[in-house]
Design a protein around this motif. Structure first.
Motif, PDB file in Angstrom:
ATOM      1  N   GLN B 149       0.795  -1.214   0.000  1.00 17.32           N
ATOM      2  CA  GLN B 149       0.000   0.000   0.000  1.00 17.32           C
ATOM      3  C   GLN B 149       0.833   1.273   0.000  1.00 17.32           C
ATOM      4  OE1 GLN B 149      -3.237   0.145  -0.239  1.00 17.32           O
ATOM      5  NE2 GLN B 149      -4.249  -1.347   1.038  1.00 17.32           N
ATOM      6  N   PRO B 150       1.745   1.394  -0.954  1.00 17.66           N
ATOM      7  CA  PRO B 150       2.550   2.619  -0.972  1.00 17.66           C
ATOM      8  C   PRO B 150       1.694   3.811  -1.389  1.00 17.66           C
ATOM      9  CG  PRO B 150       2.960   1.359  -2.953  1.00 17.66           C
ATOM     10  CD  PRO B 150       2.036   0.532  -2.111  1.00 17.66           C
ATOM     11  N   GLY B 151       2.103   4.978  -0.946  1.00 17.94           N
ATOM     12  CA  GLY B 151       1.332   6.163  -1.282  1.00 17.94           C
ATOM     13  C   GLY B 151       2.051   7.058  -2.278  1.00 17.94           C
ATOM     14  N   THR B 152       3.390   6.977  -2.283  1.00 13.15           N
ATOM     15  CA  THR B 152       4.156   7.836  -3.175  1.00 13.15           C
ATOM     16  C   THR B 152       5.037   6.993  -4.093  1.00 13.15           C
ATOM     17  OG1 THR B 152       5.960   7.954  -1.598  1.00 13.15           O
ATOM     18  CG2 THR B 152       4.260   9.632  -1.425  1.00 13.15           C
ATOM     19  N   SER B 158       8.290  -2.653  -6.519  1.00 10.16           N
ATOM     20  CA  SER B 158       7.172  -3.583  -6.581  1.00 10.16           C
ATOM     21  C   SER B 158       6.201  -3.223  -5.469  1.00 10.16           C
ATOM     22  CB  SER B 158       7.653  -5.012  -6.396  1.00 10.16           C
ATOM     23  OG  SER B 158       8.386  -5.440  -7.514  1.00 10.16           O
ATOM     24  N   ALA B 159       4.951  -3.566  -5.660  1.00  9.52           N
ATOM     25  CA  ALA B 159       3.975  -3.196  -4.637  1.00  9.52           C
ATOM     26  C   ALA B 159       2.765  -4.121  -4.665  1.00  9.52           C
ATOM     27  CB  ALA B 159       3.535  -1.749  -4.850  1.00  9.52           C
ATOM     28  N   VAL B 160       2.148  -4.257  -3.522  1.00  5.40           N
ATOM     29  CA  VAL B 160       0.867  -4.951  -3.425  1.00  5.40           C
ATOM     30  C   VAL B 160      -0.089  -4.001  -2.723  1.00  5.40           C
ATOM     31  CG1 VAL B 160       1.867  -7.253  -3.335  1.00  5.40           C
ATOM     32  CG2 VAL B 160       1.486  -6.003  -1.230  1.00  5.40           C
ATOM     33  N   TYR B 161      -1.344  -4.064  -3.084  1.00  4.48           N
ATOM     34  CA  TYR B 161      -2.268  -3.061  -2.558  1.00  4.48           C
ATOM     35  C   TYR B 161      -3.704  -3.467  -2.844  1.00  4.48           C
ATOM     36  CZ  TYR B 161      -1.842  -2.012  -7.483  1.00  4.48           C
ATOM     37  OH  TYR B 161      -1.809  -2.141  -8.840  1.00  4.48           O
ATOM     38  N   ILE B 162      -4.613  -2.760  -2.240  1.00  2.00           N
ATOM     39  CA  ILE B 162      -6.010  -2.907  -2.618  1.00  2.00           C
ATOM     40  C   ILE B 162      -6.462  -1.571  -3.179  1.00  2.00           C
ATOM     41  CG2 ILE B 162      -6.471  -4.578  -0.787  1.00  2.00           C
ATOM     42  CD1 ILE B 162      -8.070  -2.298   0.595  1.00  2.00           C
ATOM     43  N   ASP B 163      -7.625  -1.572  -3.771  1.00  2.00           N
ATOM     44  CA  ASP B 163      -8.141  -0.345  -4.367  1.00  2.00           C
ATOM     45  C   ASP B 163      -8.916   0.417  -3.288  1.00  2.00           C
ATOM     46  OD1 ASP B 163      -9.469   1.652  -5.722  1.00  2.00           O
ATOM     47  OD2 ASP B 163      -9.937   0.402  -7.453  1.00  2.00           O
ATOM     48  N   ASN B 164      -8.214   1.283  -2.604  1.00  3.00           N
ATOM     49  CA  ASN B 164      -8.827   2.005  -1.486  1.00  3.00           C
ATOM     50  C   ASN B 164      -9.971   2.911  -1.920  1.00  3.00           C
ATOM     51  OD1 ASN B 164      -7.559   1.695   1.293  1.00  3.00           O
ATOM     52  ND2 ASN B 164      -5.770   1.714  -0.038  1.00  3.00           N
ATOM     53  N   VAL B 165      -9.803   3.520  -3.083  1.00  8.68           N
ATOM     54  CA  VAL B 165     -10.854   4.407  -3.569  1.00  8.68           C
ATOM     55  C   VAL B 165     -12.137   3.604  -3.772  1.00  8.68           C
ATOM     56  CG1 VAL B 165     -11.569   5.901  -5.450  1.00  8.68           C
ATOM     57  CG2 VAL B 165      -9.188   5.932  -4.682  1.00  8.68           C
ATOM     58  N   GLN B 166     -11.993   2.504  -4.477  1.00 13.24           N
ATOM     59  CA  GLN B 166     -13.160   1.681  -4.759  1.00 13.24           C
ATOM     60  C   GLN B 166     -13.773   1.130  -3.469  1.00 13.24           C
ATOM     61  OE1 GLN B 166     -14.557   1.314  -7.820  1.00 13.24           O
ATOM     62  NE2 GLN B 166     -16.204   0.461  -6.575  1.00 13.24           N
ATOM     63  N   ALA B 167     -12.916   0.738  -2.537  1.00 14.79           N
ATOM     64  CA  ALA B 167     -13.409   0.158  -1.286  1.00 14.79           C
ATOM     65  C   ALA B 167     -14.258   1.166  -0.522  1.00 14.79           C
ATOM     66  CB  ALA B 167     -12.239  -0.315  -0.430  1.00 14.79           C
ATOM     67  N   ALA B 168     -13.753   2.389  -0.422  1.00 13.05           N
ATOM     68  CA  ALA B 168     -14.509   3.419   0.296  1.00 13.05           C
ATOM     69  C   ALA B 168     -15.785   3.759  -0.464  1.00 13.05           C
ATOM     70  CB  ALA B 168     -13.653   4.668   0.479  1.00 13.05           C
ATOM     71  N   ASP B 169     -15.669   3.721  -1.767  1.00 14.06           N
ATOM     72  CA  ASP B 169     -16.848   3.952  -2.608  1.00 14.06           C
ATOM     73  C   ASP B 169     -17.889   2.861  -2.325  1.00 14.06           C
ATOM     74  OD1 ASP B 169     -18.693   3.887  -4.767  1.00 14.06           O
ATOM     75  OD2 ASP B 169     -17.295   4.980  -6.049  1.00 14.06           O
ATOM     76  N   ASP B 170     -17.447   1.616  -2.284  1.00 18.15           N
ATOM     77  CA  ASP B 170     -18.356   0.502  -2.037  1.00 18.15           C
ATOM     78  C   ASP B 170     -19.124   0.689  -0.730  1.00 18.15           C
ATOM     79  OD1 ASP B 170     -17.407  -0.626  -4.322  1.00 18.15           O
ATOM     80  OD2 ASP B 170     -16.290  -2.247  -3.343  1.00 18.15           O
ATOM     81  N   MET B 171     -18.370   1.025   0.307  1.00 18.02           N
ATOM     82  CA  MET B 171     -19.015   1.153   1.612  1.00 18.02           C
ATOM     83  C   MET B 171     -19.998   2.323   1.618  1.00 18.02           C
ATOM     84  SD  MET B 171     -19.500   0.135   4.679  1.00 18.02           S
ATOM     85  CE  MET B 171     -18.168  -0.893   5.323  1.00 18.02           C
ATOM     86  N   THR B 172     -19.565   3.437   1.071  1.00 17.86           N
ATOM     87  CA  THR B 172     -20.423   4.609   1.047  1.00 17.86           C
ATOM     88  C   THR B 172     -21.697   4.314   0.240  1.00 17.86           C
ATOM     89  OG1 THR B 172     -18.407   5.954   1.089  1.00 17.86           O
ATOM     90  CG2 THR B 172     -20.473   7.095   0.598  1.00 17.86           C
ATOM     91  N   GLY B 196      -6.382   9.575   2.264  1.00 17.48           N
ATOM     92  CA  GLY B 196      -6.870  10.453   1.215  1.00 17.48           C
ATOM     93  C   GLY B 196      -7.662   9.687   0.166  1.00 17.48           C
ATOM     94  N   GLN B 197      -7.173   8.486  -0.154  1.00 17.00           N
ATOM     95  CA  GLN B 197      -7.855   7.684  -1.164  1.00 17.00           C
ATOM     96  C   GLN B 197      -9.269   7.327  -0.716  1.00 17.00           C
ATOM     97  OE1 GLN B 197      -4.829   4.525  -1.465  1.00 17.00           O
ATOM     98  NE2 GLN B 197      -4.503   5.215  -3.578  1.00 17.00           N
ATOM     99  N   ARG B 198      -9.389   7.041   0.566  1.00 19.08           N
ATOM    100  CA  ARG B 198     -10.715   6.656   1.062  1.00 19.08           C
ATOM    101  C   ARG B 198     -11.676   7.851   1.034  1.00 19.08           C
ATOM    102  NH1 ARG B 198      -8.314   2.631   5.817  1.00 19.08           N
ATOM    103  NH2 ARG B 198      -7.128   1.410   4.304  1.00 19.08           N
ATOM    104  N   LEU B 199     -11.115   9.007   1.287  1.00 16.43           N
ATOM    105  CA  LEU B 199     -11.947  10.207   1.191  1.00 16.43           C
ATOM    106  C   LEU B 199     -12.439  10.372  -0.255  1.00 16.43           C
ATOM    107  CD1 LEU B 199     -13.126  12.865   2.209  1.00 16.43           C
ATOM    108  CD2 LEU B 199     -10.882  13.928   1.885  1.00 16.43           C
ATOM    109  N   THR B 200     -11.540  10.125  -1.178  1.00 15.88           N
ATOM    110  CA  THR B 200     -11.908  10.227  -2.591  1.00 15.88           C
ATOM    111  C   THR B 200     -13.060   9.267  -2.933  1.00 15.88           C
ATOM    112  OG1 THR B 200      -9.635  10.788  -3.156  1.00 15.88           O
ATOM    113  CG2 THR B 200     -11.051  10.008  -4.958  1.00 15.88           C
ATOM    114  N   GLY B 201     -12.945   8.040  -2.461  1.00 17.85           N
ATOM    115  CA  GLY B 201     -13.992   7.050  -2.736  1.00 17.85           C
ATOM    116  C   GLY B 201     -15.329   7.469  -2.145  1.00 17.85           C
ATOM    117  N   TYR B 202     -15.251   8.019  -0.962  1.00 17.60           N
ATOM    118  CA  TYR B 202     -16.460   8.495  -0.267  1.00 17.60           C
ATOM    119  C   TYR B 202     -17.147   9.573  -1.092  1.00 17.60           C
ATOM    120  CZ  TYR B 202     -18.716  11.514   3.334  1.00 17.60           C
ATOM    121  OH  TYR B 202     -19.560  12.321   4.069  1.00 17.60           O
ATOM    122  N   ARG B 203     -16.357  10.551  -1.560  1.00 16.63           N
ATOM    123  CA  ARG B 203     -16.924  11.655  -2.342  1.00 16.63           C
ATOM    124  C   ARG B 203     -17.496  11.158  -3.667  1.00 16.63           C
ATOM    125  NH1 ARG B 203     -13.764  17.245  -1.558  1.00 16.63           N
ATOM    126  NH2 ARG B 203     -15.547  17.807  -2.832  1.00 16.63           N
TER     127      ARG B 203
END
Lengths: 334, 334
Positions: B149-152, B158-172, B196-203
Motif C-alpha cells: 500500500q505505498p502512497g508515493t 514492486s507493490a501490493v495493494y487494494i483499491d482504497n478508492v473503490q473500497a470506500a466507494d463501495d461502503m459509502t 486520502g484515497q478513502r476520502l476520494t472514494g467516499y466523495r
DNA sequence: TTGAAATAAGATAACGCTGTCATACGCGAA
DNA sequence: TTCGCGTATGACAGCGTTATCTTATTTCAA
C-alpha cells in the motif's frame, strides 16, 4: 560501492584485523589509543560487521528465537515488542517462529531452526512451554531456554511469570468487595496451565470470604470471543444467574459483553464483567473492561534479559500484575 | 553429538562436498543416483545447512526483512503471518524490524540491518513505505523492495495493494443504498496515503448518488479508538447529525460505537456505524461491525511472493477487498 | 636486578558453505 | 576415427569473521 569489511577498517585505522575484532567485541588488552583509531575508522566507513561471518567463525550467532503458537495478536505483538527491545539494546536479532503445538513436525521444525540459524537462545510462550518433547529436544541441544508462564517442569528452565493464583484471587476479591456473591468464572483453554491457576485463585478468594464454591458457575472457555459469549449464554440462563462474570481473558470478557448486550442486559448495572490481560481490547469495548493487567511486554523484555544476562544459568523472575478498574464492574443491583 | 555438516553428509553418501551442495541447491547436472544417495544421507543425519555459511559463501542470505512502524497489533500480526507463510514455503527466514518513522536514526537502522544480515529483500508497510530518505537508501544499496500500500512513487518499487478508492466507494454506496443521506466520515491519519484515497472514494459515491458533499461531516482521525470516539462526539453534536458514520478503521469504528453507547444512542437503530479493515476487532465489539475486509494476510503473502519470485524486477499486484455486512448498519429510522 | 606475570598487538588457521575451474565420460556429426 | 558438445563429478580457493598461537613490551614483587 560495496560493503566495508573488517579488513577495510583495519587498513584505514592502520592496525591489524585482530585488533579491530578486539575492539568490536570489547575484549581486554586494547590500548585507548588503538580503540579510538578503530572506532573512528568504523564510523568513517559506516562499517557493520557481517553477522554471517561472526556466526560462522565464532561460537555465538547474536540471534535468539521466539517460539510461539498463540492466536492472540495482542499477546504476540507485545511479547515481540518486549523481546525486540531488549535484543536491540544488546545488538541481538530476534527470529520469530510461529508453530503448531499439535503438529507432529513441531520438534523437527524447532531443531531445524536452531541448526540453521545457530541460535544463542530460545524464548517460548504458552502453550509451547509445556510440550515435553519440544523441551526435551532443546535440552538435548543444550541451548539456553527461557519460558514465559510455564506450566510444567517449573524449575527445568529459566522462566518469567506473574502470580496467576494471586491475580485471580485479587479480581475475585474485588468483585466480592463490591457486594457480589454469585460470581461466574469462565476458565481458559485447558492447554494453558494458567487456566487452572486462575481457577485456584478464584476458589481461594471465595473461600476466604466464606462463599461456597458452586461448580455450576464455572464454565470452560477457550480464551476466545466465541467461547466467552457461549459461556455467558449458559451462565445467564441459570435459574439463579450470577451478578458478575469473571472471564479469564479480555477476549472472552468481550464475548460476555456482547452476549449481555444481545440479551438487553445492561453492564455494569445488571451484570458486572471482568477480564484478564488488559490487552488493548479492554479499552475498545463498551463499557471498558475491569481487568488484570498482565505486563506482557515486560515479560518479553525480562525473558530476553534472562537469556542475555544469564545464558544457561537457570533464573526465575516474577513480575507484578495489577488490578485495573474500569467501567464494566459495579455493585450488584438490589 | 554436534551438528552435522555438509562434510559429514558427503562422507556418508560417498560423494564429494560439491555434489551435496548441488543437490541442496537443486542445481542441474546431478544424476538421480547421486541425488538419492545424498537425500538419504541428509535424512539419516538430520542435516540442516548452516545459514551463516551459506550466506557468507554465497550471494544469497535466505533472509528477507519486514520493516514496519505500525501500532496496530492486528495489522502487524496478520502481515507477519502472510509473509512468514510464504517464507516458510521457500525456506526463507523473516527478520522483523520495527522502526520509528520520525526517528532521525531510521536510515542508519535500515542500513545496519541490511549490512549485518545481508538481506535478500525488504518488505515495507505504511507509513514507512513513503519515507523518501529511506527509499533512497534502499535504492542506493540496490536491494529488492516490495511495498505494501505505498502512497508515493508508486512505480518505484514492486507493490501490493487494494483499491482504497473503490473500497470506500463501495461502503459509502452501501450506506446510501440503505437510505442514508447524511453520512459522516472519519478519515485516517494524514501520514497514510490510504486516508486520502478513502476520502476520494467516499466523495465519488456521494456524487454518483447526487448527494452534495458536506465538509462538516468529515472529521479527521488517527486510526485509533480515541480519535474515533472524539470524532463521533463531534459529529453527533451537529445540528443536523449524520445517520451513519463511516470510520476509516475498525478501531475508530469501535470508538464511534463506544461514544454512541455512552450517549445512549442505539446502534444500528439510531445510528449506523461502518469500519474498515475487518480486523478481529470487528467481531468482538457489539454490535459486530459492517466493514471492508482488507486481506492483510494475503497482502503479506503476496508481498513476499513478489520478492521471492521476481527479485529486482518491478511488479505490482492488486488484491480484492470485500464488503462485509454485519450488525452495525441498518436503514435509518424514519 | 631478575624473571614471571600481565598487557598489547599481530600472523594465521579455521568455521561450513558456494563459486570457479578442471576433469572425465558418453554421443552424434564430420 | 576424431572432434566437439552436453552432462556429470570433484578439487580447491575464498567469503568475513573469531580463535589460537606467537611475539613483543611493560609492570612489579622478590
Amino acid at each position: 560501492m560495496t560493503r566495508a569489511t573488517i579488513k577495510d577498517v583495519s587498513r584505514v585505522a592502520g592496525v591489524s584485523i585482530k585488533t579491530v575484532s578486539r575492539v568490536l567485541n570489547k575484549e581486554r588488552y586494547v590500548s585507548d589509543d588503538m580503540r579510538q583509531k578503530v572506532e573512528e575508522a568504523v564510523a568513517r566507513l559506516n562499517y557493520h560487521p557481517s553477522l554471517a561471518a561472526r556466526t560462522l567463525a565464532g561460537k555465538r550467532s547474536f540471534q535468539i528465537g521466539l517460539i510461539h503458537d498463540n492466536p492472540s495478536p495482542y499477546y504476540i505483538f507485545n511479547m515481540q515488542a518486549g523481546v525486540g527491545q531488549r535484543c536491540r539494546e544488546a545488538n541481538f536479532r530476534m527470529i520469530i517462529q510461529p508453530c503448531d503445538v499439535n503438529s507432529p513436525g513441531l520438534i523437527d521444525d524447532i531443531g531445524a531452526l536452531i541448526d540453521q540459524a545457530q541460535l544463542d537462545g530460545i524464548i517460548m510462550t504458552p502453550p509451547v512451554t509445556d510440550v515435553g518433547t519440544a523441551l526435551a529436544e532443546l535440552f538435548r541441544r543444550k541451548i539456553p531456554v527461557v519460558r514465559v508462564q510455564p506450566g510444567t517442569d517449573l524449575t527445568a528452565t529459566s522462566a518469567v511469570y506473574i502470580d496467576n493464583v494471586q491475580a485471580a484471587d485479587d479480581m475475585t476479591a474485588y468483585l466480592i468487595s463490591l457486594g457480589h456473591r454469585r460470581i461466574g468464572l469462565v476458565t481458559g483453554h485447558a492447554n494453558y496451565f494458567a487456566s487452572g491457576q486462575r481457577l485456584t485463585g478464584y476458589r481461594q478468594a471465595l473461600q476466604r470470604a466464606g462463599i461456597g464454591f458452586d461448580a455450576t458457575l464455572v464454565f470452560p472457555g477457550q480464551f476466545d470471543f466465541q467461547s466467552g459469549a457461549a459461556a455467558a449464554d449458559a451462565l445467564l440462563a441459570l435459574d439463579d444467574p450470577p451478578t458478575a462474570i469473571f472471564a479469564s481473558s479480555d477476549e472472552m470478557a468481550a464475548g460476555v459483553l456482547a452476549a449481555a448486550h444481545r440479551m438487553g442486559i445492561r453492564v455494569p448495572d445488571r451484570l458486572s464483567v471482568a477480564g484478564f490481560d488488559d490487552t488493548d481490547l479492554a479499552q475498545v469495548v463498551w463499557p471498558s473492561l475491569t481487568t488484570i493487567r498482565q505486563p506482557i511486554r515486560d515479560l518479553g523484555y525480562a525473558a530476553a534479559d534472562l537469556l542475555l544476562e544469564f545464558g544457561e544459568t537457570i533464573e526465575r523472575r516474577q513480575l507484578p500484575h495489577e488490578l485495573i478498574v474500569r467501567g464494566s464492574t459495579a455493585p450488584p443491583q438490589a
